[in-house]
Design a protein around this motif. Structure first.
Motif, PDB file in Angstrom:
ATOM      1  N   GLU A 173      -4.727   6.137  -1.427  1.00 27.39           N
ATOM      2  CA  GLU A 173      -3.539   4.534  -1.636  1.00 27.39           C
ATOM      3  C   GLU A 173      -3.771   4.203  -3.029  1.00 27.39           C
ATOM      4  N   GLU A 174      -4.701   3.708  -4.206  1.00 28.18           N
ATOM      5  CA  GLU A 174      -4.517   2.976  -4.859  1.00 28.18           C
ATOM      6  C   GLU A 174      -3.873   3.904  -6.339  1.00 28.18           C
ATOM      7  N   LYS A 203      -0.816   4.564  -5.970  1.00 26.99           N
ATOM      8  CA  LYS A 203      -0.117   3.760  -5.569  1.00 26.99           C
ATOM      9  C   LYS A 203       0.395   3.259  -7.478  1.00 26.99           C
ATOM     10  N   ARG A 204      -0.532   4.184  -8.557  1.00 27.48           N
ATOM     11  CA  ARG A 204      -0.850   4.095  -9.533  1.00 27.48           C
ATOM     12  C   ARG A 204       0.041   5.292 -10.508  1.00 27.48           C
ATOM     13  N   LYS A 240       0.531  -1.085  -0.084  1.00 27.25           N
ATOM     14  CA  LYS A 240      -0.133  -0.244   0.376  1.00 27.25           C
ATOM     15  C   LYS A 240       0.946   1.478  -0.319  1.00 27.25           C
ATOM     16  N   ALA A 241       0.622   2.082  -0.690  1.00 27.10           N
ATOM     17  CA  ALA A 241       1.081   3.670  -0.536  1.00 27.10           C
ATOM     18  C   ALA A 241       0.684   4.116   0.615  1.00 27.10           C
TER      19      ALA A 241
END
Lengths: 18, 103
Positions: B89-90, B93-94, B2-3
């Protein structure tokens, strides 16, 4: 003001592939 | 992995993508490789995702974004903040959002 119902926000992959 | 997201930090949409509303749907087009998993991908967001995305302007902290959304949407206490954090977070992360630099 009427509030809208919250649903989990989602990132959706629309198109996969080069 | 996870970021790591900081609720007090501000995030902004990456300059390495373009997002456009086409026929009522938000289309996010990465301009560089590596935002998707292995392959090139195009993305969209559901209604609440779009509401979060629109507020990621590099000026408001995530906490403020969640607070503003709590005024627009009905949800149990804490749920919006949790969901905003999860989406951020997603996106982080991307590399679709980046931490805004302090001016």
């Amino acid at each position: 003001m009427n509030k809208k119902v919250w649903t989990k926000p989602k990132l959706i992959v629309l198109f996969k592939g080069k | 992995m996870k970021a790591k997201i900081n609720l007090d930090a501000t995030y902004v949409q990456s300059e390495d993508l373009v997002s456009r509303e086409i026929e009522g749907e938000l289309i996010i087009v990465p301009l560089v490789a590596g935002m998707g998993d292995m392959e090139d991908e195009l993305f969209t967001l559901n209604e609440t995702g779009r509401a979060v995305w629109a507020k990621l302007d590099g000026k408001k902290s995530l906490k403020t974004v969640a607070k503003e959304l709590s005024a627009e949407f009905e949800a149990p206490p804490g749920e919006i903040e949790r969901d905003v954090t999860g989406l951020a977070e997603e996106l982080l992360k991307r590399k679709m959002i980046v931490k805004a630099s302090k001016k």
